[in-house]
Design a protein around this motif. Sequence first.
Motif, mmCIF file in Angstrom:
data_model
loop_
_atom_site.group_PDB
_atom_site.id
_atom_site.type_symbol
_atom_site.label_atom_id
_atom_site.label_comp_id
_atom_site.label_asym_id
_atom_site.label_seq_id
_atom_site.Cartn_x
_atom_site.Cartn_y
_atom_site.Cartn_z
ATOM 1 N N GLU A 33 53.846 -13.712 2.416
ATOM 2 C CA GLU A 33 54.877 -13.194 3.327
ATOM 3 C C GLU A 33 54.598 -11.717 3.645
ATOM 4 O OE1 GLU A 33 57.876 -15.046 4.317
ATOM 5 O OE2 GLU A 33 58.101 -13.365 5.685
ATOM 6 N N SER A 34 54.208 -10.948 2.626
ATOM 7 C CA SER A 34 53.853 -9.537 2.854
ATOM 8 C C SER A 34 52.752 -9.420 3.904
ATOM 9 C CB SER A 34 53.340 -8.876 1.569
ATOM 10 O OG SER A 34 54.308 -8.893 0.563
ATOM 11 N N GLY A 35 51.737 -10.253 3.762
ATOM 12 C CA GLY A 35 50.625 -10.232 4.706
ATOM 13 C C GLY A 35 51.067 -10.643 6.098
ATOM 14 N N ALA A 36 51.944 -11.662 6.147
ATOM 15 C CA ALA A 36 52.431 -12.160 7.440
ATOM 16 C C ALA A 36 53.184 -11.062 8.197
ATOM 17 C CB ALA A 36 53.342 -13.370 7.223
ATOM 18 N N ARG A 37 53.962 -10.281 7.446
ATOM 19 C CA ARG A 37 54.726 -9.200 8.101
ATOM 20 C C ARG A 37 53.800 -8.136 8.644
ATOM 21 N NH1 ARG A 37 60.372 -9.074 4.709
ATOM 22 N NH2 ARG A 37 60.635 -11.317 4.966
ATOM 23 N N LYS A 38 52.751 -7.845 7.883
ATOM 24 C CA LYS A 38 51.771 -6.857 8.335
ATOM 25 C C LYS A 38 51.116 -7.310 9.644
ATOM 26 C CE LYS A 38 47.581 -4.584 6.690
ATOM 27 N NZ LYS A 38 46.473 -4.665 5.728
ATOM 28 N N LEU A 39 50.804 -8.604 9.722
ATOM 29 C CA LEU A 39 50.183 -9.144 10.932
ATOM 30 C C LEU A 39 51.187 -9.298 12.065
ATOM 31 C CD1 LEU A 39 47.952 -11.951 9.368
ATOM 32 C CD2 LEU A 39 47.130 -9.878 10.520
ATOM 33 N N GLY A 40 52.463 -9.464 11.692
ATOM 34 C CA GLY A 40 53.484 -9.706 12.713
ATOM 35 C C GLY A 40 53.579 -11.159 13.122
ATOM 36 N N ILE A 41 53.329 -12.062 12.175
ATOM 37 C CA ILE A 41 53.485 -13.499 12.451
ATOM 38 C C ILE A 41 54.433 -14.101 11.422
ATOM 39 C CG2 ILE A 41 51.233 -13.704 13.562
ATOM 40 C CD1 ILE A 41 50.136 -14.901 10.990
ATOM 41 N N ASP A 42 54.914 -15.309 11.701
ATOM 42 C CA ASP A 42 55.953 -15.905 10.864
ATOM 43 C C ASP A 42 55.554 -17.330 10.458
ATOM 44 O OD1 ASP A 42 58.325 -16.256 9.524
ATOM 45 O OD2 ASP A 42 59.506 -16.659 11.333
ATOM 46 N N PRO A 43 54.607 -17.448 9.541
ATOM 47 C CA PRO A 43 54.119 -18.784 9.164
ATOM 48 C C PRO A 43 55.151 -19.531 8.323
ATOM 49 C CG PRO A 43 52.722 -17.021 8.243
ATOM 50 C CD PRO A 43 53.986 -16.393 8.730
ATOM 51 N N PRO A 44 55.149 -20.862 8.415
ATOM 52 C CA PRO A 44 56.069 -21.652 7.587
ATOM 53 C C PRO A 44 55.543 -21.787 6.153
ATOM 54 C CG PRO A 44 54.693 -23.110 8.873
ATOM 55 C CD PRO A 44 54.314 -21.707 9.284
ATOM 56 N N PHE A 45 56.466 -22.096 5.229
ATOM 57 C CA PHE A 45 56.089 -22.442 3.856
ATOM 58 C C PHE A 45 55.650 -23.899 3.867
ATOM 59 C CE2 PHE A 45 59.340 -19.112 3.410
ATOM 60 C CZ PHE A 45 58.602 -18.181 2.705
ATOM 61 N N ARG A 46 54.423 -24.173 3.460
ATOM 62 C CA ARG A 46 53.884 -25.528 3.564
ATOM 63 C C ARG A 46 52.988 -25.869 2.392
ATOM 64 N NH1 ARG A 46 53.594 -27.386 8.956
ATOM 65 N NH2 ARG A 46 55.637 -26.958 9.884
ATOM 66 N N ARG A 47 52.829 -27.169 2.189
ATOM 67 C CA ARG A 47 51.774 -27.638 1.302
ATOM 68 C C ARG A 47 50.439 -27.528 2.035
ATOM 69 N NH1 ARG A 47 51.878 -32.946 0.581
ATOM 70 N NH2 ARG A 47 53.745 -33.339 1.811
ATOM 71 N N SER A 48 49.382 -27.372 1.283
ATOM 72 C CA SER A 48 48.039 -27.338 1.851
ATOM 73 C C SER A 48 47.806 -28.601 2.679
ATOM 74 C CB SER A 48 47.023 -27.253 0.715
ATOM 75 O OG SER A 48 45.722 -27.166 1.230
ATOM 76 N N GLY A 49 47.248 -28.434 3.865
ATOM 77 C CA GLY A 49 46.935 -29.577 4.714
ATOM 78 C C GLY A 49 48.028 -29.935 5.693
ATOM 79 N N ASP A 50 49.238 -29.451 5.480
ATOM 80 C CA ASP A 50 50.384 -29.770 6.336
ATOM 81 C C ASP A 50 50.507 -28.666 7.391
ATOM 82 O OD1 ASP A 50 52.778 -30.533 7.450
ATOM 83 O OD2 ASP A 50 53.999 -29.977 5.711
ATOM 84 N N LEU A 51 49.740 -28.807 8.460
ATOM 85 C CA LEU A 51 49.572 -27.693 9.403
ATOM 86 C C LEU A 51 50.281 -27.888 10.732
ATOM 87 C CD1 LEU A 51 45.764 -26.981 8.822
ATOM 88 C CD2 LEU A 51 47.747 -25.951 7.686
ATOM 89 N N GLU A 52 50.830 -29.073 10.982
ATOM 90 C CA GLU A 52 51.432 -29.318 12.282
ATOM 91 C C GLU A 52 52.617 -28.385 12.515
ATOM 92 O OE1 GLU A 52 51.548 -33.469 13.449
ATOM 93 O OE2 GLU A 52 53.317 -33.020 14.683
#
Lengths: 195, 195
Positions: B80-99
């Motif tokens: 989450e720290s990294g996501a904020r630095k980039l300015g994106i909002d990725p979901p919490f997911r299991r590996s492989g669940d990318l849709e």
Amino acid sequence: MTNKIMKIPIEISARHIHLSKPHAEVLFGVGYEFKVLKELSQHGQFAHKETVKLVGPKGEMENVRYLGPFRGKTQIEISESGARKLGIDPPFRRSGDLEGSVGVKVVGPKGELDLKEGVIIALRHIHMDTETAKKLNLKNLDKVKVDINGVRDLIFENVIVRVRDDFKLSMHLDTDEANAAGINAENHFGELLLS
Amino acid sequence: MTNKIMKIPIEISARHIHLSKPHAEVLFGVGYEFKVLKELSQHGQFAHKETVKLVGPKGEMENVRYLGPFRGKTQIEISESGARKLGIDPPFRRSGDLEGSVGVKVVGPKGELDLKEGVIIALRHIHMDTETAKKLNLKNLDKVKVDINGVRDLIFENVIVRVRDDFKLSMHLDTDEANAAGINAENHFGELLLS
């Protein structure tokens, strides 16, 4: 208490600095008047518009907000993530417990400080007014557990309760803890687990 | 089980990228031979010497390590720290669940990718071999609790168990979670709480 759970609001403490008056004068100049950005939830505490830069052996950190009013000793609170970026290794401490903590270089618009100590990673804690503490049979520096719900569900143990007449009920987490627990604008309450 | 607690080693997943072969060819060139930095604890998985850069709307992230071998789909795991630095909002997911996950720009030495999806924040999980899972009466995708001791004592709930014959027992946390729990070179075991 008949019910076992008490809802508690959570606030995220981003990196910040508290300044002694002499240190403020070095960084911002004698007689400089700080501007208030916003009042904080705890009585008489302010986030100011002014920020400083921290410089460590490995990296720098810009926009470290100054929280007033002046304190007896300058104190800098950062996360473990932040500490690694700077290349320093601050201890986990309660606010004010600075002896043997680590130093860092602080850069302001009018001067610099080469602090020998003052940098800590704050231990998670709850601010609680005396009346609420009495009701819950808790005293200053007791430790409690707080359950966070949501996709990153976890229970924080070792949460220090800080009791004072003028405190407003609020749990403080640093950014690493808040991120790990999935705390955000939609999810910012915990459940105080009472035994 | 007579005893209620099982000790479990913890590994910290720093930001990394898994690449599909076509994406690897875009970033590093056709026929490029990746160099192994080290074997990872899970069988057949490698950290490579090669890294990429991520570019988001708010910031960049250098030295994002490539973990091989190739996968069917490119996947990027950040905190989450990294996501904020980039300015994106990725979901919490299991590996492989990318849709429906989020995209980012990926920059390699030979080319760039403008991914539409593939970035996630990985849900905390345990890799467990089939035999251990059977002993503990756990099956793939069950959820368990893991207690972490130390100054930042906490209990991770909602920990997903991933079971496979060739998995080696290990809990994976991202850097925010590891920092929040005080995981480091001296403190890197958890206690699986069995009910």
